[in-house]
Design a protein around this motif. Sequence first.
Motif, PDB file in Angstrom:
ATOM      1  N   CYS A 160       0.846  -1.195   0.000  1.00 54.55           N
ATOM      2  CA  CYS A 160       0.000   0.000   0.000  1.00 54.55           C
ATOM      3  C   CYS A 160       0.886   1.252   0.000  1.00 54.55           C
ATOM      4  O   CYS A 160       2.094   1.182   0.184  1.00 54.55           O
ATOM      5  CB  CYS A 160      -0.956  -0.009   1.185  1.00 54.55           C
ATOM      6  SG  CYS A 160      -0.156  -0.041   2.792  1.00 54.55           S
ATOM      7  N   GLY A 161       0.243   2.395  -0.226  1.00 56.73           N
ATOM      8  CA  GLY A 161       0.981   3.650  -0.210  1.00 56.73           C
ATOM      9  C   GLY A 161       1.392   4.097  -1.598  1.00 56.73           C
ATOM     10  O   GLY A 161       0.628   3.983  -2.538  1.00 56.73           O
ATOM     11  N   SER A 162       2.612   4.577  -1.682  1.00 53.05           N
ATOM     12  CA  SER A 162       3.081   5.254  -2.885  1.00 53.05           C
ATOM     13  C   SER A 162       3.108   4.345  -4.111  1.00 53.05           C
ATOM     14  O   SER A 162       3.157   3.129  -4.007  1.00 53.05           O
ATOM     15  CB  SER A 162       4.471   5.831  -2.593  1.00 53.05           C
ATOM     16  OG  SER A 162       5.415   5.448  -3.537  1.00 53.05           O
ATOM     17  N   SER A 163       3.099   4.972  -5.297  1.00 56.86           N
ATOM     18  CA  SER A 163       3.028   4.212  -6.552  1.00 56.86           C
ATOM     19  C   SER A 163       4.387   3.732  -7.012  1.00 56.86           C
ATOM     20  O   SER A 163       4.501   3.107  -8.049  1.00 56.86           O
ATOM     21  CB  SER A 163       2.425   5.098  -7.639  1.00 56.86           C
ATOM     22  OG  SER A 163       3.299   6.182  -7.919  1.00 56.86           O
ATOM     23  N   ARG A 164       5.434   4.019  -6.262  1.00 62.96           N
ATOM     24  CA  ARG A 164       6.802   3.739  -6.716  1.00 62.96           C
ATOM     25  C   ARG A 164       6.965   2.302  -7.221  1.00 62.96           C
ATOM     26  O   ARG A 164       6.809   1.354  -6.480  1.00 62.96           O
ATOM     27  CB  ARG A 164       7.794   4.043  -5.584  1.00 62.96           C
ATOM     28  CG  ARG A 164       7.596   3.206  -4.360  1.00 62.96           C
ATOM     29  CD  ARG A 164       8.466   3.690  -3.198  1.00 62.96           C
ATOM     30  NE  ARG A 164       7.983   4.969  -2.686  1.00 62.96           N
ATOM     31  CZ  ARG A 164       8.316   5.474  -1.518  1.00 62.96           C
ATOM     32  NH1 ARG A 164       9.160   4.828  -0.739  1.00 62.96           N
ATOM     33  NH2 ARG A 164       7.832   6.629  -1.118  1.00 62.96           N
ATOM     34  N   GLU A 165       7.344   2.203  -8.486  1.00 59.73           N
ATOM     35  CA  GLU A 165       7.576   0.884  -9.071  1.00 59.73           C
ATOM     36  C   GLU A 165       8.880   0.308  -8.526  1.00 59.73           C
ATOM     37  O   GLU A 165       9.136  -0.893  -8.617  1.00 59.73           O
ATOM     38  CB  GLU A 165       7.614   1.000 -10.591  1.00 59.73           C
ATOM     39  CG  GLU A 165       7.494  -0.322 -11.306  1.00 59.73           C
ATOM     40  CD  GLU A 165       7.012  -0.159 -12.735  1.00 59.73           C
ATOM     41  OE1 GLU A 165       6.158   0.724 -12.981  1.00 59.73           O
ATOM     42  OE2 GLU A 165       7.489  -0.879 -13.606  1.00 59.73           O
ATOM     43  N   PHE A 222      -3.560  -7.303  -1.981  1.00 63.00           N
ATOM     44  CA  PHE A 222      -2.515  -6.354  -2.357  1.00 63.00           C
ATOM     45  C   PHE A 222      -3.140  -4.997  -2.622  1.00 63.00           C
ATOM     46  O   PHE A 222      -4.304  -4.909  -3.002  1.00 63.00           O
ATOM     47  CB  PHE A 222      -1.822  -6.806  -3.660  1.00 63.00           C
ATOM     48  CG  PHE A 222      -1.001  -8.043  -3.519  1.00 63.00           C
ATOM     49  CD1 PHE A 222       0.345  -7.967  -3.188  1.00 63.00           C
ATOM     50  CD2 PHE A 222      -1.575  -9.291  -3.709  1.00 63.00           C
ATOM     51  CE1 PHE A 222       1.107  -9.122  -3.057  1.00 63.00           C
ATOM     52  CE2 PHE A 222      -0.822 -10.454  -3.575  1.00 63.00           C
ATOM     53  CZ  PHE A 222       0.525 -10.365  -3.259  1.00 63.00           C
ATOM     54  N   ASP A 237      -3.746  -1.864  -4.990  1.00 63.10           N
ATOM     55  CA  ASP A 237      -3.982  -1.908  -6.446  1.00 63.10           C
ATOM     56  C   ASP A 237      -2.770  -1.539  -7.304  1.00 63.10           C
ATOM     57  O   ASP A 237      -2.453  -2.237  -8.259  1.00 63.10           O
ATOM     58  CB  ASP A 237      -5.140  -0.983  -6.828  1.00 63.10           C
ATOM     59  CG  ASP A 237      -6.480  -1.502  -6.318  1.00 63.10           C
ATOM     60  OD1 ASP A 237      -6.539  -2.692  -5.946  1.00 63.10           O
ATOM     61  OD2 ASP A 237      -7.454  -0.727  -6.292  1.00 63.10           O
ATOM     62  N   ILE A 238      -2.130  -0.409  -6.987  1.00 64.98           N
ATOM     63  CA  ILE A 238      -1.061   0.060  -7.881  1.00 64.98           C
ATOM     64  C   ILE A 238       0.126  -0.895  -7.811  1.00 64.98           C
ATOM     65  O   ILE A 238       0.712  -1.269  -8.827  1.00 64.98           O
ATOM     66  CB  ILE A 238      -0.615   1.503  -7.533  1.00 64.98           C
ATOM     67  CG1 ILE A 238      -1.803   2.470  -7.640  1.00 64.98           C
ATOM     68  CG2 ILE A 238       0.503   1.962  -8.471  1.00 64.98           C
ATOM     69  CD1 ILE A 238      -1.471   3.916  -7.304  1.00 64.98           C
ATOM     70  N   ASN A 265      -0.497  -4.069  -9.801  1.00 67.71           N
ATOM     71  CA  ASN A 265      -0.332  -3.748 -11.210  1.00 67.71           C
ATOM     72  C   ASN A 265       1.140  -3.685 -11.616  1.00 67.71           C
ATOM     73  O   ASN A 265       1.540  -4.247 -12.638  1.00 67.71           O
ATOM     74  CB  ASN A 265      -0.917  -2.355 -11.376  1.00 67.71           C
ATOM     75  CG  ASN A 265      -1.750  -2.234 -12.588  1.00 67.71           C
ATOM     76  OD1 ASN A 265      -2.099  -3.226 -13.212  1.00 67.71           O
ATOM     77  ND2 ASN A 265      -2.064  -1.014 -12.940  1.00 67.71           N
ATOM     78  N   ASN A 266       1.925  -2.989 -10.809  1.00 64.73           N
ATOM     79  CA  ASN A 266       3.344  -2.818 -11.115  1.00 64.73           C
ATOM     80  C   ASN A 266       4.076  -4.159 -11.173  1.00 64.73           C
ATOM     81  O   ASN A 266       4.994  -4.332 -11.966  1.00 64.73           O
ATOM     82  CB  ASN A 266       4.020  -1.927 -10.068  1.00 64.73           C
ATOM     83  CG  ASN A 266       3.664  -0.456 -10.246  1.00 64.73           C
ATOM     84  OD1 ASN A 266       3.200  -0.059 -11.306  1.00 64.73           O
ATOM     85  ND2 ASN A 266       3.874   0.334  -9.212  1.00 64.73           N
TER      86      ASN A 266
END
Lengths: 471, 213
Positions: B88-93, B112, B114-115, B118-119
């Motif tokens: 969770c949290g930031s989108s950092r790949e 998990f 979502d972002i 996906n990553n």
Amino acid sequence: MGQTLYDKLWNSHLVHQDEDGTALLYIDRHLVHEVTSPQAFEGLRLAGRKPWRTGSVVATADHNTPTTGWEQGIDGIRDAVSRLQVETLDANIRAYGAKAYFPFLDKRQGIVHVIGPEQGATLPGMTVVCGDSHTSTHGAFACLAFGIGTSEVEHVLATQCLVARKMKNMRVTVEGPLARGVTAKDVALALIGRIGTAGGSGHAIEYAGSTIRALSMEGRMTICNMTIEAGARCGMVAVDDSTVAYLKGRPFAPGGGEWDQALAYWRMLRSDPDASFDGEVALDARAIKPQVTWGTSPEMVVPVDDEVPDPDREKDPTRREDMERALAYMGLRPRTRITDIRLDKVFIGSCTNSRIEDLRAAAAVVRGKRVAPSVRLAMVVPGSGLVKAQAEKEGLDRVFRDAGFEWREPGCSMCLAMNADRLEPGERCAATSNRNFEGRQGDGGRTHLVSPAMAAAAAVSGHFVDVRNWR
Amino acid sequence: MEKFTVLDGLVAPLDRANVDTDQIIPKQFLKSIKRSGFGVNLFDAWRYMDHGEPGMDHSRRPLNPDFVLNQARFRGATILLARKNFGCGSSREHASWALLDYGIRCVIAPSFADIFYNNCFKNGLLPVVLPEADVDRLFYECASFPGFRLIVNLEQQSVSTKDGGQTMRFEVDGFRKYCMLNGLDEIGLTLRHADKIRAFEASRREQFPWLFR
Ligand code: SF4
């Protein structure tokens, strides 16, 4: 059956859909910043591809940029690794072009989620993406706006599309007036406290109800911003007069005859009365008090007149362990009154709460008062150069400075402490940002999330106080 | 992207809920402009006793002996067992890059963010969602049996114990599975629709000209 706002936005951007539901979604606006883009541009180069439509790109450097010493220019970024990242963005935009670029030191530079709307680069009906989870902010303008990873940044650069699957619809309805001193930030935290940090997973949230309608665009952005902290990638609000009034005359907003044409379309950007939602949550605004987080997740939140919860009263063992771990990290004892928690630092800023209205609210609280001597540092970091200029025009910088606050240059700053602004181990901070994760504001730093007015009052008092009783 | 077909791997248990991407890879390491080299800083704040900064010699830093990945029995783990809302949290790949760079190819959790989910697929890291009860049992077994391994079969969408005693099925979206099994570049796939994208764009430009100014 009627469509939700999300359904409408989704359908109007559908380029292609496979039988299994995998879709190609067209992207109107691509916001770019220095941290999540270098690997995407590099990938593009390595594959010998060109960007599809650089006219969709609006870029800025915000995460790494310092909030002091701008007169030193790029050398003011002391950390060589940070500087390289900022310079890499410069080089990439120079090489490929963009609709607009607000580089470090530009008067209009700022946090990407503040400058998009401020410039009118975020418009109703758009799909807006950025390699940043708080892209949900832009949903306040009835856009489909969500954060993406770096591979997706590259994908959007190369194809102007994203591979996506439709999410479910959730509506959060907030009804009634907010008490004096209770703000959009408190609504957002109260919602997260209620549904949890995974409560919105897999959903697109639409915010509705009289409370939301009565909020300014700044307030709506604050709520949409925190949507990701409730687990949903995007939050949105239908178009109304406030949306339109905010956008009128912005640099990139449509002008002339196109304004009327746009307006006619924007007015349709709302859920149909007979639309149905997969999930519904209702909040009573009258019952919402100023909120303060006590733990290391935004869902660990209580009203200011409450106390730190006691893990012994928690039946679920996993939750109890989480609470114990959070309390140990935060250096807090169960059942401490929130108003007895003393602060070392105060941070007013971030894409959640650094807009002009936030600064006005905080200034109103500190006007004529002094930061408590026990508070080591109280700082205000405006969201953008334009917010800063506006605040200075209104004399807010003087109010803060006279009270003992530091008045800084715009950027993300101590929201995530990638630049020099950070907490030292063990330091406790009242912050208007969005994440209280372990180490978020610096290793060992302890973050309490609050509204700007609450942060300002805490700075003056040295501990949390209920801003509803502030004089 | 590296293909993912069948993984026979050692399992390391990370018994915490809501592990956020700030923990997976702390922000000071996001300053890199590369995709690789994040593995030594995976879970940096939990893994080392001191504060890590880019450019340090990480091999000389004091390790936290209590952290699971530092325990000898989990050395070489390629499967991470986790709790709910992982990532969770930031989108950092960078979070998925760090896990991969460390050697993790599969994360198993009850849910998990979502972002992050996906990553993972963009990089050949397989996130597997199993029911909470199964995950509970796996945690128990992992603690009880040193050298506990699982076999993850993407084609069959199954996770099984080495002895074949238990097999659990998981769901995965067809398109993602296809890309991952074949190690396909998603951009290339999308560009097969380039004509459609162009046509869509042209009609959008006509209808909403202000979006293209
Ligand atoms: S202000 Fe904080 S949350 Fe917002 S974009 Fe910057 S780092 Fe992210």
